[in-house]
Design a protein around this motif. Structure first.
Motif, mmCIF file in Angstrom:
data_model
loop_
_atom_site.group_PDB
_atom_site.id
_atom_site.type_symbol
_atom_site.label_atom_id
_atom_site.label_comp_id
_atom_site.label_asym_id
_atom_site.label_seq_id
_atom_site.Cartn_x
_atom_site.Cartn_y
_atom_site.Cartn_z
ATOM 1 N N GLU A 54 1.119 -18.868 2.669
ATOM 2 C CA GLU A 54 0.094 -19.390 3.577
ATOM 3 C C GLU A 54 0.605 -20.586 4.361
ATOM 4 O O GLU A 54 0.392 -20.679 5.577
ATOM 5 C CB GLU A 54 -1.153 -19.816 2.798
ATOM 6 N N PRO A 76 -7.803 -20.329 8.740
ATOM 7 C CA PRO A 76 -7.439 -19.052 8.135
ATOM 8 C C PRO A 76 -8.682 -18.172 7.954
ATOM 9 O O PRO A 76 -9.711 -18.649 7.478
ATOM 10 C CB PRO A 76 -6.846 -19.425 6.772
ATOM 11 N N VAL A 77 -8.600 -16.931 8.393
ATOM 12 C CA VAL A 77 -9.718 -15.998 8.251
ATOM 13 C C VAL A 77 -9.513 -15.143 7.002
ATOM 14 O O VAL A 77 -10.418 -14.972 6.200
ATOM 15 C CB VAL A 77 -9.841 -15.088 9.488
ATOM 16 N N ASN A 78 -8.332 -14.598 6.860
ATOM 17 C CA ASN A 78 -8.039 -13.851 5.631
ATOM 18 C C ASN A 78 -6.539 -13.702 5.420
ATOM 19 O O ASN A 78 -5.726 -14.003 6.300
ATOM 20 C CB ASN A 78 -8.752 -12.499 5.578
ATOM 21 N N ILE A 79 -6.219 -13.260 4.201
ATOM 22 C CA ILE A 79 -4.821 -13.065 3.807
ATOM 23 C C ILE A 79 -4.754 -11.838 2.905
ATOM 24 O O ILE A 79 -5.681 -11.574 2.138
ATOM 25 C CB ILE A 79 -4.253 -14.300 3.069
ATOM 26 N N SER A 80 -3.670 -11.082 3.040
ATOM 27 C CA SER A 80 -3.406 -9.999 2.100
ATOM 28 C C SER A 80 -1.960 -10.145 1.642
ATOM 29 O O SER A 80 -1.042 -10.137 2.463
ATOM 30 C CB SER A 80 -3.631 -8.645 2.760
ATOM 31 N N VAL A 81 -1.793 -10.315 0.347
ATOM 32 C CA VAL A 81 -0.460 -10.556 -0.218
ATOM 33 C C VAL A 81 0.008 -9.313 -0.961
ATOM 34 O O VAL A 81 -0.752 -8.728 -1.748
ATOM 35 C CB VAL A 81 -0.458 -11.743 -1.215
ATOM 36 N N TRP A 125 0.167 -10.677 5.302
ATOM 37 C CA TRP A 125 -0.339 -10.900 6.659
ATOM 38 C C TRP A 125 -1.512 -11.856 6.570
ATOM 39 O O TRP A 125 -2.211 -11.898 5.558
ATOM 40 C CB TRP A 125 -0.685 -9.608 7.403
ATOM 41 N N SER B 71 -6.424 -23.346 0.752
ATOM 42 C CA SER B 71 -6.812 -22.021 0.255
ATOM 43 C C SER B 71 -5.923 -21.586 -0.900
ATOM 44 O O SER B 71 -6.343 -20.779 -1.730
ATOM 45 C CB SER B 71 -6.798 -21.006 1.391
ATOM 46 N N LEU B 99 -0.170 -6.407 -7.997
ATOM 47 C CA LEU B 99 0.423 -5.575 -6.948
ATOM 48 C C LEU B 99 0.042 -6.152 -5.593
ATOM 49 O O LEU B 99 0.903 -6.406 -4.749
ATOM 50 C CB LEU B 99 -0.085 -4.129 -7.047
ATOM 51 N N ASP B 100 -1.232 -6.354 -5.389
ATOM 52 C CA ASP B 100 -1.654 -6.997 -4.146
ATOM 53 C C ASP B 100 -2.981 -7.707 -4.341
ATOM 54 O O ASP B 100 -3.722 -7.453 -5.287
ATOM 55 C CB ASP B 100 -1.694 -6.007 -2.983
ATOM 56 N N LEU B 101 -3.228 -8.639 -3.476
ATOM 57 C CA LEU B 101 -4.461 -9.423 -3.535
ATOM 58 C C LEU B 101 -4.843 -9.771 -2.105
ATOM 59 O O LEU B 101 -4.025 -10.295 -1.343
ATOM 60 C CB LEU B 101 -4.238 -10.694 -4.364
ATOM 61 N N ARG B 102 -6.082 -9.423 -1.743
ATOM 62 C CA ARG B 102 -6.571 -9.745 -0.404
ATOM 63 C C ARG B 102 -7.730 -10.717 -0.548
ATOM 64 O O ARG B 102 -8.613 -10.524 -1.397
ATOM 65 C CB ARG B 102 -7.037 -8.476 0.311
ATOM 66 N N VAL B 103 -7.720 -11.763 0.260
ATOM 67 C CA VAL B 103 -8.797 -12.747 0.205
ATOM 68 C C VAL B 103 -9.328 -12.988 1.611
ATOM 69 O O VAL B 103 -8.560 -13.258 2.538
ATOM 70 C CB VAL B 103 -8.314 -14.083 -0.408
ATOM 71 N N ASP B 104 -10.643 -12.861 1.765
ATOM 72 C CA ASP B 104 -11.309 -13.214 3.022
ATOM 73 C C ASP B 104 -11.938 -14.594 2.845
ATOM 74 O O ASP B 104 -12.694 -14.814 1.893
ATOM 75 C CB ASP B 104 -12.405 -12.191 3.367
ATOM 76 N N TYR B 105 -11.612 -15.504 3.759
ATOM 77 C CA TYR B 105 -12.178 -16.859 3.685
ATOM 78 C C TYR B 105 -13.466 -16.878 4.484
ATOM 79 O O TYR B 105 -13.448 -16.981 5.705
ATOM 80 C CB TYR B 105 -11.167 -17.881 4.203
ATOM 81 N N VAL B 106 -14.586 -16.777 3.773
ATOM 82 C CA VAL B 106 -15.880 -16.627 4.435
ATOM 83 C C VAL B 106 -16.293 -17.943 5.109
ATOM 84 O O VAL B 106 -16.800 -17.962 6.216
ATOM 85 C CB VAL B 106 -16.940 -16.150 3.432
#
Lengths: 134, 167
Positions: A54, A76-81, A125, B71, B99-106
């Motif tokens: 990030e 930051p709106v979102n992240i996918s790791v 991303w 964050s 494996l993967d992790l997606r986070v939306d920052y509301v």
């Protein structure tokens, strides 16, 4: 570079992150070997890796915005790791690549690696909202 | 491979199938490493869910102008809470990796407020655990962040390493 380093937030500093020059036109982030980043025994914590990605993405966007950076806020709106391989508890690097910086939205990708840049341990991303400073 | 606590930087290896006690596990993790530094606290748990808390701290701030938490620590807490939710559902510990992790920052977390993470394992299969969760700062109906991820279930041998091991 001095200006960019000043933008590193308290979280990045306390995690031992620093800007280690530029790499292929974007800031190179380095995170020192530190117990503060360790997760399961012998490996980096996934959250610490995400945090480094990030910061690399954020710094890449600051650098890309150039003069415009002083006039806007980036959120930051979102992240996918994606975690590709286990990260050892050694010095870790990360670099962000701004795919597109539009008027309102920026799309950034970042990769983290250790001794071999061609073997990334994680990639992500991130999307950002760009707003004029009020 | 030397798996004494000393070789592991003070962290004890948890044998697979150890009964999972979330409060005890979190207390143990808080003595070391990233979980210890970030300062995550156990709050409560159920059959397939975990709730953790992260008190606001100045050195975890992401925006010095506003005092909003970075964050990164919120992702770390969601990573821990989702991971622990799988063990809560199993009732016992089993090695796994993200494996993967997606986070939306509301929205931005309120400066000075403790952030909470609530996470559940909504499907556990032989190789994969599907998890989701959210972060909030007091009102779960007004979340700060939303998360979804997958954990791969692995063999103990590939889970913990000494410093000499290859990635």
């Amino acid at each position: 570079m001095t200006d960019l380093a000043e933008r590193l937030p308290p979280y990045a500093r306390s995690m031992g992150m620093r800007i280690d020059g530029m790499l292929d036109g974007a800031p190179l982030l380095a995170m020192s070997r530190t117990d503060r980043a360790t997760g399961r025994p012998g490996y980096l914590h996934g959250g610490a890796i995400a945090g480094l990605l990030e910061i690399a993405a954020i710094m890449a966007l600051h650098a890309e915005l150039g003069d415009e950076d002083a006039r806007v806020r980036i959120k930051p709106v979102n992240i996918s790791v994606e975690y590709l391989r286990g990260g050892l508890t050694v010095e870790t690097f990360a670099r962000g690549e701004v795919i597109r910086a539009g008027r309102r939205i920026a799309n950034v990708r970042a990769e983290a690696w250790q001794s071999d840049r061609t073997k990334p341990l994680a990639s992500c991303w991130m999307n950002f909202l760009i707003q004029p400073k009020s | 491979m030397n798996k004494t606590p000393e070789a592991m930087g003070g962290r004890p290896i948890i044998p697979p199938d150890t009964p999972f006690n979330p409060a005890l596990f979190n207390h143990s993790m808080r003595q070391f490493g990233h979980t210890g530094f970030i300062g995550m606290e156990y709050r409560s748990h159920g059959e397939n869910w975990i709730e953790l808390a992260l008190p606001w701290r100045e050195d975890l701030v992401g925006d010095p102008e506003t005092g909003v938490l970075a964050s990164g620590p919120i992702v770390s807490m969601l990573d821990n809470a989702t991971s622990m939710s799988v063990w809560a559902l199993r009732g016992r510990f089993h090695p796994q990796v993200t494996l993967d992790l997606r986070v939306d920052y509301v929205r931005a977390a309120t400066p000075g407020k403790t952030v909470f993470a609530w996470a559940e394992c909504y499907r556990l299969k032989r190789s994969m655990a599907f998890v989701r969760g959210l972060a909030h700062d007091g009102d779960i109906a007004d979340p700060v962040a939303h998360a979804a991820g997958i954990f791969i279930q692995v063999e103990p041998e590939s889970w913990a390493a000494t410093k000499g091991d290859a990635a």
